[in-house]
Design a protein around this motif. Structure first.
Motif, PDB file in Angstrom:
ATOM      1  N   ALA A 203       0.830  -1.201   0.000  1.00 14.84           N
ATOM      2  CA  ALA A 203       0.000   0.000   0.000  1.00 14.84           C
ATOM      3  C   ALA A 203       0.865   1.252   0.000  1.00 14.84           C
ATOM      4  O   ALA A 203       0.508   2.262  -0.623  1.00 14.84           O
ATOM      5  CB  ALA A 203      -0.929  -0.003   1.209  1.00 14.84           C
ATOM      6  N   GLY A 204       2.013   1.196   0.680  1.00 17.31           N
ATOM      7  CA  GLY A 204       2.894   2.355   0.699  1.00 17.31           C
ATOM      8  C   GLY A 204       3.445   2.683  -0.669  1.00 17.31           C
ATOM      9  O   GLY A 204       3.452   3.862  -1.087  1.00 17.31           O
ATOM     10  N   PRO A 234     -14.488   5.948 -12.585  1.00 14.57           N
ATOM     11  CA  PRO A 234     -14.271   6.052 -11.135  1.00 14.57           C
ATOM     12  C   PRO A 234     -12.821   5.839 -10.727  1.00 14.57           C
ATOM     13  O   PRO A 234     -12.323   6.531  -9.832  1.00 14.57           O
ATOM     14  CB  PRO A 234     -15.174   4.943 -10.574  1.00 14.57           C
ATOM     15  CG  PRO A 234     -16.238   4.763 -11.604  1.00 14.57           C
ATOM     16  CD  PRO A 234     -15.559   4.991 -12.914  1.00 14.57           C
ATOM     17  N   SER A 235     -12.125   4.918 -11.380  1.00 18.91           N
ATOM     18  CA  SER A 235     -10.732   4.676 -11.035  1.00 18.91           C
ATOM     19  C   SER A 235      -9.869   5.894 -11.351  1.00 18.91           C
ATOM     20  O   SER A 235      -8.977   6.268 -10.584  1.00 18.91           O
ATOM     21  CB  SER A 235     -10.207   3.448 -11.788  1.00 18.91           C
ATOM     22  OG  SER A 235     -10.926   2.286 -11.422  1.00 18.91           O
ATOM     23  N   ILE A 243      -5.602   8.547  -4.848  1.00 22.69           N
ATOM     24  CA  ILE A 243      -6.086   7.327  -4.200  1.00 22.69           C
ATOM     25  C   ILE A 243      -6.051   6.187  -5.203  1.00 22.69           C
ATOM     26  O   ILE A 243      -6.680   6.262  -6.264  1.00 22.69           O
ATOM     27  CB  ILE A 243      -7.514   7.499  -3.663  1.00 22.69           C
ATOM     28  CG1 ILE A 243      -7.573   8.659  -2.658  1.00 22.69           C
ATOM     29  CG2 ILE A 243      -8.003   6.217  -3.015  1.00 22.69           C
ATOM     30  CD1 ILE A 243      -8.971   8.978  -2.195  1.00 22.69           C
ATOM     31  N   ASP A 244      -5.313   5.136  -4.899  1.00 21.86           N
ATOM     32  CA  ASP A 244      -5.285   3.945  -5.740  1.00 21.86           C
ATOM     33  C   ASP A 244      -6.491   3.080  -5.413  1.00 21.86           C
ATOM     34  O   ASP A 244      -6.792   2.833  -4.238  1.00 21.86           O
ATOM     35  CB  ASP A 244      -3.999   3.158  -5.515  1.00 21.86           C
ATOM     36  CG  ASP A 244      -3.864   1.971  -6.452  1.00 21.86           C
ATOM     37  OD1 ASP A 244      -3.308   2.143  -7.544  1.00 21.86           O
ATOM     38  OD2 ASP A 244      -4.343   0.884  -6.074  1.00 21.86           O
ATOM     39  N   VAL A 247      -5.819   0.023  -3.270  1.00 18.62           N
ATOM     40  CA  VAL A 247      -5.573   0.368  -1.872  1.00 18.62           C
ATOM     41  C   VAL A 247      -6.892   0.672  -1.165  1.00 18.62           C
ATOM     42  O   VAL A 247      -7.097   0.299  -0.009  1.00 18.62           O
ATOM     43  CB  VAL A 247      -4.614   1.574  -1.775  1.00 18.62           C
ATOM     44  CG1 VAL A 247      -4.464   2.034  -0.331  1.00 18.62           C
ATOM     45  CG2 VAL A 247      -3.252   1.208  -2.356  1.00 18.62           C
ATOM     46  N   LEU A 248      -7.805   1.340  -1.878  1.00 17.06           N
ATOM     47  CA  LEU A 248      -9.126   1.619  -1.303  1.00 17.06           C
ATOM     48  C   LEU A 248      -9.870   0.316  -1.024  1.00 17.06           C
ATOM     49  O   LEU A 248     -10.542   0.181   0.010  1.00 17.06           O
ATOM     50  CB  LEU A 248      -9.936   2.492  -2.258  1.00 17.06           C
ATOM     51  CG  LEU A 248     -11.338   2.900  -1.788  1.00 17.06           C
ATOM     52  CD1 LEU A 248     -11.262   3.699  -0.494  1.00 17.06           C
ATOM     53  CD2 LEU A 248     -12.050   3.699  -2.872  1.00 17.06           C
ATOM     54  N   ALA A 249      -9.741  -0.660  -1.927  1.00 18.31           N
ATOM     55  CA  ALA A 249     -10.368  -1.963  -1.695  1.00 18.31           C
ATOM     56  C   ALA A 249      -9.770  -2.637  -0.463  1.00 18.31           C
ATOM     57  O   ALA A 249     -10.483  -3.285   0.312  1.00 18.31           O
ATOM     58  CB  ALA A 249     -10.197  -2.855  -2.921  1.00 18.31           C
TER      59      ALA A 249
END
Length: 388
Positions: A203-204, A234-235, A243-244, A247-249
């Motif tokens: 995620a980093g 949306p992506s 915001i990736d 990562v949001l998932a």
């Protein structure tokens, strides 16, 4: 061994209960699983005979021989499901349980791509392969039905209620009594938090790229250009805000984890409109936790093993593809992905197991006829300490 009105000593159901259909799932699950097996086998044979491409990973598809093997395994499992409704000798019972377990394992492996398809559908990115999604959904449905059949059959063989799993007299089609609300024991919470740390490197790196920074030899601009090439609206909107979407998932998965660990995952908290104070349906968090945790753990374990083997030269070097410019950079990202997926998947499974044990209800009949009260049952499962 307890004598249950609707369960005979050989594991065969006795007189059918008369409650609503959802309370009678131990009786109709074998027939439903057998119908699934016939449908699954027909689809696999049709795909194999027509040469239909069914991908199981990127740039790889099922061979016709494998599809025919899967059809045979499904029919074997369907036959075993029907056999659970018959009177069997002890050696044959072991054969049936083995067939059920083997078929269930094959279906679980076939669920591997479920999280990927979920993310692409949720972000409106489109379906890469309709046959691939159909294969995953067929395996998921089969795994669910086979699990129900295996669970109820093993309970009947022990002389327990096939529905709630506790020994009691009377039919198992009455109301269920939930246990007290509780949070996960401290050791479970610590284990889940440690597993969640596997998300940090992956995620980093993705967050650095989304914010325009450089990591692993990849610039933020190259990363955004490559990911936005085939991204949905949306992506792209999330990427423009740094915001990736993956990562949001993962953040959504962490939210699910916290619900599995704490009391607000069993009773809707005050900040939920119209539902505050009501009991959370038990399967509401468990189903997504199982369906996500199992495939993520398998896929992450594969990446975790593959990355060091590539690094030491046992496996061929991974050729870099945009936006990666070096083999070492993409190998590190594979390792980070393995840590993240294995950690999140295993954390979901550990938390889901604890949640399932702490929220396992019992039939109302379990407290009658001299059977152990709920507190004794909780002591048997080691859950009572978490209520104090």
């Amino acid at each position: 061994m307890s004598a249950i009105a609707h369960t005979q000593a050989d594991g065969v159901p006795g007189p059918p209960p008369t409650g609503p259909w959802r309370r009678r799932w131990p009786r109709w699950a074998p027939a439903a699983a057998a119908l699934w097996a016939v449908l699954y086998a027909a689809v696999e044979v049709t795909w194999a005979a027509s040469g239909t491409t069914v991908p199981w990973k990127a740039h790889s598809a099922y061979a016709p021989a494998v599809q025919l093997f899967l059809a045979a395994v499904a029919l074997l499992g369907g036959g075993a499901c029907l056999a659970t409704t018959r009177t069997l000798r002890r050696p044959l019972r072991a054969v049936v349980v083995t067939a059920l377990t083997a078929t269930l394992a094959v279906c679980v492996v076939g669920m591997n791509g479920l999280p990927v398809y979920f993310v692409t559908l949720a972000t409106l990115s489109g379906i890469e392969s309709a046959t691939g999604l159909s294969q995953v959904l067929l395996n998921t449905a089969g795994a669910a039905l086979l699990f129900l059949v295996t669970l109820s059959y093993r309970r009947r063989l022990r002389g327990d209620c096939p529905r709630c799993g506790w020994p009691h007299d009377g039919a198992g089609d009455g109301p269920l009594v939930p246990p007290p609300v509780s949070r996960a024991p401290g050791r479970i919470r610590v284990a889940v938090y440690l597993l969640m740390c596997g998300l940090l490197p992956w995620a980093g790196a993705k967050s650095i790229w989304s914010l325009g920074g450089d990591a692993l030899g990849v610039s933020g601009q190259d990363w955004q250009r490559a990911t936005n090439a085939h991204a949905s609206g949306p992506s792209k909107a999330l990427a423009s805000a740094g915001i990736d979407v993956t990562v949001l998932a993962a953040v959504v998965g962490v939210f699910l984890l916290l619900g599995l660990l704490y009391r607000w995952g069993q009773v809707f908290p005050r900040w939920t409109p119209f539902l505050s104070g009501r009991r959370v349906p038990r399967l509401l968090p468990l189903i997504p936790a199982w369906l996500t945790g199992i495939p993520l753990t398998m896929y992450g374990a594969l990446l975790t093993v593959a990355a060091p083997l590539v690094a030491v030269g046992v496996l061929p070097e991974i050729r870099p593809s945009p936006p990666f410019t070096s083999s070492s950079g993409i190998t590190w990202m594979v390792a980070f992905g393995g840590f993240a997926f294995t950690g999140l998947g295993a954390a979901l499974l550990v938390a889901a197991r604890s949640y399932a044990a702490r929220t396992r209800p019992s039939c109302a009949e379990a407290g009658k006829g001299g059977r152990p009260p709920l507190t004794v049952i909780l002591q048997m499962t080691g859950c009572l300490s978490s209520f104090r």
